[in-house]
Design a protein around this motif. Sequence first.
Motif, PDB file in Angstrom:
ATOM      1  N   ARG A 131      19.248   8.608 -59.244  1.00  0.00           N
ATOM      2  CA  ARG A 131      19.130   7.212 -58.805  1.00  0.00           C
ATOM      3  C   ARG A 131      20.281   6.795 -57.885  1.00  0.00           C
ATOM      4  O   ARG A 131      20.293   5.678 -57.375  1.00  0.00           O
ATOM      5  CB  ARG A 131      19.095   6.275 -60.021  1.00  0.00           C
ATOM      6  N   LEU A 132      21.246   7.695 -57.686  1.00  0.00           N
ATOM      7  CA  LEU A 132      22.373   7.382 -56.815  1.00  0.00           C
ATOM      8  C   LEU A 132      22.013   7.654 -55.360  1.00  0.00           C
ATOM      9  O   LEU A 132      21.355   8.651 -55.043  1.00  0.00           O
ATOM     10  CB  LEU A 132      23.594   8.206 -57.207  1.00  0.00           C
ATOM     11  N   VAL A 133      22.470   6.756 -54.479  1.00  0.00           N
ATOM     12  CA  VAL A 133      22.187   6.897 -53.051  1.00  0.00           C
ATOM     13  C   VAL A 133      23.458   6.595 -52.267  1.00  0.00           C
ATOM     14  O   VAL A 133      24.368   5.919 -52.757  1.00  0.00           O
ATOM     15  CB  VAL A 133      21.059   5.946 -52.586  1.00  0.00           C
ATOM     16  N   THR A 134      23.528   7.135 -51.064  1.00  0.00           N
ATOM     17  CA  THR A 134      24.583   6.762 -50.128  1.00  0.00           C
ATOM     18  C   THR A 134      23.981   5.873 -49.053  1.00  0.00           C
ATOM     19  O   THR A 134      22.823   6.057 -48.657  1.00  0.00           O
ATOM     20  CB  THR A 134      25.226   7.994 -49.485  1.00  0.00           C
ATOM     21  N   LEU A 135      24.766   4.916 -48.574  1.00  0.00           N
ATOM     22  CA  LEU A 135      24.308   3.958 -47.562  1.00  0.00           C
ATOM     23  C   LEU A 135      25.139   4.143 -46.304  1.00  0.00           C
ATOM     24  O   LEU A 135      26.368   4.251 -46.373  1.00  0.00           O
ATOM     25  CB  LEU A 135      24.440   2.521 -48.082  1.00  0.00           C
ATOM     26  N   ASN A 136      24.466   4.188 -45.161  1.00  0.00           N
ATOM     27  CA  ASN A 136      25.144   4.336 -43.873  1.00  0.00           C
ATOM     28  C   ASN A 136      24.577   3.347 -42.874  1.00  0.00           C
ATOM     29  O   ASN A 136      23.438   2.888 -43.004  1.00  0.00           O
ATOM     30  CB  ASN A 136      24.977   5.763 -43.323  1.00  0.00           C
ATOM     31  N   ASP A 144      19.422  10.897 -32.282  1.00  0.00           N
ATOM     32  CA  ASP A 144      18.969  11.383 -33.581  1.00  0.00           C
ATOM     33  C   ASP A 144      19.797  10.723 -34.672  1.00  0.00           C
ATOM     34  O   ASP A 144      21.004  10.918 -34.774  1.00  0.00           O
ATOM     35  CB  ASP A 144      19.126  12.901 -33.643  1.00  0.00           C
ATOM     36  N   GLU A 145      19.148   9.934 -35.535  1.00  0.00           N
ATOM     37  CA  GLU A 145      19.874   9.195 -36.561  1.00  0.00           C
ATOM     38  C   GLU A 145      20.588  10.121 -37.527  1.00  0.00           C
ATOM     39  O   GLU A 145      21.658   9.803 -38.029  1.00  0.00           O
ATOM     40  CB  GLU A 145      18.920   8.280 -37.335  1.00  0.00           C
ATOM     41  N   SER A 146      19.987  11.280 -37.812  1.00  0.00           N
ATOM     42  CA  SER A 146      20.596  12.179 -38.788  1.00  0.00           C
ATOM     43  C   SER A 146      21.962  12.670 -38.339  1.00  0.00           C
ATOM     44  O   SER A 146      22.787  13.042 -39.157  1.00  0.00           O
ATOM     45  CB  SER A 146      19.672  13.380 -39.038  1.00  0.00           C
ATOM     46  N   ASN A 147      22.209  12.675 -37.009  1.00  0.00           N
ATOM     47  CA  ASN A 147      23.505  13.103 -36.494  1.00  0.00           C
ATOM     48  C   ASN A 147      24.345  11.925 -36.029  1.00  0.00           C
ATOM     49  O   ASN A 147      25.344  12.113 -35.341  1.00  0.00           O
ATOM     50  CB  ASN A 147      23.299  14.082 -35.325  1.00  0.00           C
ATOM     51  N   ASN A 148      23.938  10.709 -36.349  1.00  0.00           N
ATOM     52  CA  ASN A 148      24.620   9.528 -35.836  1.00  0.00           C
ATOM     53  C   ASN A 148      24.751   8.476 -36.928  1.00  0.00           C
ATOM     54  O   ASN A 148      24.474   7.300 -36.706  1.00  0.00           O
ATOM     55  CB  ASN A 148      23.846   8.968 -34.635  1.00  0.00           C
ATOM     56  N   LEU A 149      25.144   8.908 -38.130  1.00  0.00           N
ATOM     57  CA  LEU A 149      25.316   7.991 -39.245  1.00  0.00           C
ATOM     58  C   LEU A 149      26.765   7.525 -39.299  1.00  0.00           C
ATOM     59  O   LEU A 149      27.685   8.345 -39.256  1.00  0.00           O
ATOM     60  CB  LEU A 149      24.929   8.663 -40.562  1.00  0.00           C
ATOM     61  N   PHE A 150      26.962   6.198 -39.404  1.00  0.00           N
ATOM     62  CA  PHE A 150      28.292   5.608 -39.426  1.00  0.00           C
ATOM     63  C   PHE A 150      28.613   5.099 -40.828  1.00  0.00           C
ATOM     64  O   PHE A 150      27.721   4.721 -41.581  1.00  0.00           O
ATOM     65  CB  PHE A 150      28.359   4.430 -38.452  1.00  0.00           C
ATOM     66  N   PRO A 151      29.917   5.044 -41.184  1.00  0.00           N
ATOM     67  CA  PRO A 151      30.317   4.333 -42.402  1.00  0.00           C
ATOM     68  C   PRO A 151      30.288   2.817 -42.156  1.00  0.00           C
ATOM     69  O   PRO A 151      29.633   2.361 -41.216  1.00  0.00           O
ATOM     70  CB  PRO A 151      31.735   4.856 -42.649  1.00  0.00           C
ATOM     71  N   TRP A 152      31.003   2.062 -42.976  1.00  0.00           N
ATOM     72  CA  TRP A 152      30.967   0.602 -42.916  1.00  0.00           C
ATOM     73  C   TRP A 152      32.359   0.053 -42.625  1.00  0.00           C
ATOM     74  O   TRP A 152      33.371   0.660 -42.969  1.00  0.00           O
ATOM     75  CB  TRP A 152      30.495   0.022 -44.261  1.00  0.00           C
ATOM     76  N   PHE A 296      34.849   0.907 -38.498  1.00  0.00           N
ATOM     77  CA  PHE A 296      33.944   1.549 -39.464  1.00  0.00           C
ATOM     78  C   PHE A 296      34.660   2.742 -40.105  1.00  0.00           C
ATOM     79  O   PHE A 296      34.816   3.785 -39.494  1.00  0.00           O
ATOM     80  CB  PHE A 296      32.668   1.994 -38.760  1.00  0.00           C
ATOM     81  N   TRP A 297      35.063   2.566 -41.375  1.00  0.00           N
ATOM     82  CA  TRP A 297      35.855   3.595 -42.049  1.00  0.00           C
ATOM     83  C   TRP A 297      35.477   3.771 -43.513  1.00  0.00           C
ATOM     84  O   TRP A 297      35.937   4.698 -44.167  1.00  0.00           O
ATOM     85  CB  TRP A 297      37.341   3.227 -41.992  1.00  0.00           C
ATOM     86  N   LEU A 298      34.603   2.939 -44.038  1.00  0.00           N
ATOM     87  CA  LEU A 298      34.366   2.861 -45.477  1.00  0.00           C
ATOM     88  C   LEU A 298      33.017   3.482 -45.848  1.00  0.00           C
ATOM     89  O   LEU A 298      31.973   3.089 -45.317  1.00  0.00           O
ATOM     90  CB  LEU A 298      34.401   1.394 -45.913  1.00  0.00           C
ATOM     91  N   SER A 299      33.031   4.450 -46.772  1.00  0.00           N
ATOM     92  CA  SER A 299      31.798   5.029 -47.297  1.00  0.00           C
ATOM     93  C   SER A 299      31.284   4.174 -48.448  1.00  0.00           C
ATOM     94  O   SER A 299      32.062   3.517 -49.145  1.00  0.00           O
ATOM     95  CB  SER A 299      32.038   6.460 -47.788  1.00  0.00           C
ATOM     96  N   VAL A 300      29.957   4.199 -48.670  1.00  0.00           N
ATOM     97  CA  VAL A 300      29.339   3.350 -49.686  1.00  0.00           C
ATOM     98  C   VAL A 300      28.375   4.182 -50.522  1.00  0.00           C
ATOM     99  O   VAL A 300      27.561   4.943 -49.990  1.00  0.00           O
ATOM    100  CB  VAL A 300      28.595   2.157 -49.049  1.00  0.00           C
TER     101      VAL A 300
END
Length: 894
Positions: A131-136, A144-152, A296-300
Motif C-alpha cells: 500500500r506504500l507509494v512514492t509521489l513525484n 518521457d515521464e519515466s525519465n523525467n520525474l522530479f522531487p518536491w 525541488f529537493w524533497l522525496s515523498v
Amino acid sequence: MLGRLWRRLRQWLGRRRFEDELREELAFHLESKASDLVDSGLSGAEAARQAKLRLGRASAVMEEAREAWTVRWMDTAARELGQALRSLRRTPGFTVVAALTLGLGIGGTAALGSLLDAALFKPLPYHDADRLVTLNTVPPSGGDESNNLFPWSYPIYRTLHATATSYDGIAGYDVTNLNVGQGGDAERLVAEEVSSQYFALLGIAPILGRSFSAAVDSTPGGGGELILGHALWLRRFGADSAIVGKTVTVHGQPLTVVGVMPRGFTGLTLSAELWVPLTSASLFAYSSILEEGGNFWLSVVARLAPEVQRSAAQAELEVITSRIGDEFREPPQGVWGGRVTALTESRIEPGIRRTIVVLGVAVGLVLLIGCANLVNLFLARAAGRRREMAVRLAVGAGSRHLMRQLTVESLVLAFLGAGVGLLLARVALPALLGLAPAGGVGLVDLRAATIDGRIVALTMALAVLAGLLVAVGPALRSRRVGVQDAVGGVSFASRSEAPSRVTFQRVLVAFETALALLLLTGAGLLVQSLVRLQRVDLGFTPRNVLGFQVSPSDQDLSARDPVRAKAQVIEELRTIPGVREVGAATCLPLGGRCMGSVVTPDPTMARPDERVSIGVHYVTPGFFTALGVRLVEGRWFDESDREGSRRVVVINETAAKRLWPGQSPIGKRLAAYTVYFAGGDSTAEIIGLVGDVRFHASQAEPGADLYAPALQVSFGFTSYLLATEGDPLLLVEPVRRAVNRVDPNLPIYDVRTMAEREAVATVRTRFATFLLLVFAGLGVLLAAVGVYGVMAYAVAGRTRELGIRLALGAEPRRLRRMVLGEAALTAGIGSAVGLAAAFGATRLLSSLLYQVDARDPFVLTAATAVVLLVAVASAYLPAARAAATDPVLTIREE
C-alpha cells in the motif's frame, strides 16, 4: 490407449489402489455380515454391538494391511536407493563428472537466484508495503515521464500534505551529510531529514525512546530532536541504554536524542545512520530552503487509504500538481503533472533489474547445457549397461522396475549435484556480492542477499526437475532391451537403434553449441561495450588526482567568511609536499549530483523557447588545471574573479552549441536564475570555452555546463581536488591535518581518487560483463565436454567399421578428418541455430551496451569461430583414437 494409461496411473498410485480395493472389500464384507446378523434374529442392540465389534476388527485389519504396505514400500524404496548408490559407486568417474556438471549449473542458479530474489521478489521490510507509494512531480517537458520525474519543493509538499485525501499518511524525506561531534572527534555521517509520519508509514518503531512528535513539522529548526541508528548507537555511544535525553552536537547544533531505531534499519535511502526533523533543513543547508517553491529537493512517500485505488490517487495528484507553476518566480510554459508509483516498483533501479534478469537468463542457459550433457552421459552409460539390463530382464525383473531404477539413479545424482551446487553457491556468493553495485540502486541492498530457505527449496526443485528430465531418455531406452541382448558379443553399432541414439546425442550437442554461442555472443558484446566505456573521453585526466568533500556547519559559517575559509584551505593544501595543484568545486566529475538551472542568451529572458537546461558549477581557478580540462577559447578564472568583481562565467562546448550554434560565445552574455545570479543584474559575461566534462555516468553523454567563480559565492559545502606527483592516497592524512588547521570541527569525507570514481561509474557494466563471461566460459566448456563425449561414443561404436576401412586401405588421416568433419558439422548446425537466436535475443542486452550494436558482426563472427574451434579441438582425441584403430585386433574381436 486410454485404458493403458489408466492402468499405468493406477500402478503408479499403488497405495491408493490398494486402499480403495481393501475399503470396498471390507464395506461389502461388513454389509453382508450386518445382513446376516439381522436375519439371525438377534435384537437390534445386540446386532449393532456385533457389527461394531466386527467393524473394529476390520479397521484393525485394514490398518495392519496399510502398515504392511508402507513397510513393503519403504523396503522397496530403500533397496532401490541402495542399488542406485552401489551402481553409481561402481562408476566413480561418471558420478563425479555428472555431479560437477549439474552442480555448476545449479550452483550458478542458486548464487544468482539469491540476487534475483533480493532485487525482485523478497518482500520489502515495511508494514503493508503493497500500500506504500512514492509521489513525484512531472515537469511540462513533453518528454518521457519515466525519465523525467522530479522531487518536491517544501512549500508544494506542504500544500500536498494539507489537500490530498487519498492517503492514510504522507511523509517527506531527504538524505544529507552531517558532522557529528566537535574537534578531532568529529565525523561525517549520512543522515535523513524526515517528517514526523515517516516512521509510522513504514511501520518502524524505535527500540528506545520515541519517534519525532507531530510538533516538529511546524517548529522552525526541528525542535532540536535527534534519532540515532542502531549501528551508530553501538559504535559511537557504546549501546548506552540511557542515551535518550542526552545532547549530541550535530553540525554545530546541540540536539537531544529522543530515540534509537532497531538493528538493520537504514531508511529508504539504505544508508542513513541518524535522523533529524525535516524542518531542521534550514539549519543544516541554508535558512531559506523551506521557503523556495522552485527548489525541488524533497522525496515523498505515502500510504494509500483503504479502498483507494492507485488510479484514483493518480487523478487527485494530477489536480494538485497542475498548480505547481504558481510557485515559481519564472514558471516554465505548460502544466506540471504528477506520478504515483508503488514502492515495490521503486525497489531497484531499472538498469540493475535488467542486468540481473540478463544474468538470470545466462544461468538458465548454463543449466540447460548441463542437463543436455547429463542426458548424453546417461545415454552413453545406458548403452554400456545394455547387457546388465538384459540379464535383469532374463531373471525376472520387469521393464517398469528397470525404468524406476534408472529414475532413482538419476534423482540420486541430481541431489548430489544440488549439494555440490549449494556448496559452490556459498563459495561464489561473497565474490558475487563484492562485484555488485553498492547502494544507490533503489530500496534494495544487493550485498544483503543470502542463500536462505527459499533458495535451497528452489535448488532442490531444480534438482528434481533436472533428474526427471535426464532420466526420461535412458528409462525409455531400457524398454527396448530384450532378453536376447544378454547373449553379448555383438557390437551395438550393428543394432538398428544405434544410429538413432547417436543422432539424438548429436542433436543434443548441437543444442548445447547453440546455447553456448548465445552466451558467448552476449559476453562479447558486453566486453566490447566495457572497452569502449574505458576509452571514453571523460574531459579530464583522472590519474594522480585525489578528491574529497567538506561541509561546514551553519555555526561555523556565521563565525567567519566562507569564501575566505575556502581560500585558506586551498593555501594549506598547497603546502603539502607532492601536491601540484589544488582546486575546489561544488561537485566533482562522475558524481551524478550537481546543481542545475535554466539559462538563455537573451538577457531580458523574453524568449522562453531559447532556454537551455544547464548544470551549474562553482569552481576555483585551480579546478581546471588540477583535472587537466581542455581550454578551447578565452581564459580560465584567475584570482581577480572574486567578490565585488564583475560577474563572469565559463561554459562548455555543448552549452555553446545549444545557445549559439556556429558562433563563438566569448564576450556574449547569458542570464539564469541561480543563487549566483539572484538579485540585481541577472546576467554574466562569458570569458572562456572549455571541453565537455562528464559529471554523470561515463556512458551518459555530457550535457550543457556552466562554471562560475567559487570565490564570488558564499557556499560552505565544497569539494576539493588535489593533483599529486605520486600516489594520491598517501596524502590522505596530511590533507586531513591541513583542513583541521583551518577548522578543527571540519571532517573530510568521500575521500577517493578520481580513478576510483571512474571505476565506480562503470561498476554495473563490469559486474554484468564479468559474470556473463564466467557463464559463457562454463557454457563453452560444457559444450566441449558434450562434443568430446558424443564423438568418443560414436568412435567406440564404429570400431568394427573403422577397422574394416583400415584393412581395405583407408589412410588414418582420412579417418581423422572424417571424425573431425562430423564434429564440425554438428557444431556448425548448432552455431547456425545459435546465430539465429542471437539476432533476436541480444536485443535484451541493448540497454546495457554503450556505442555497440547488439548485432555487431565482429562479435558474432568471433563468437562463432571460438565455438567451432572448441568443438573441433574437443573431437581431436576421439579422431586420433579412430585413426589408431588396429584392424587385425578389431576384426579378430568381432
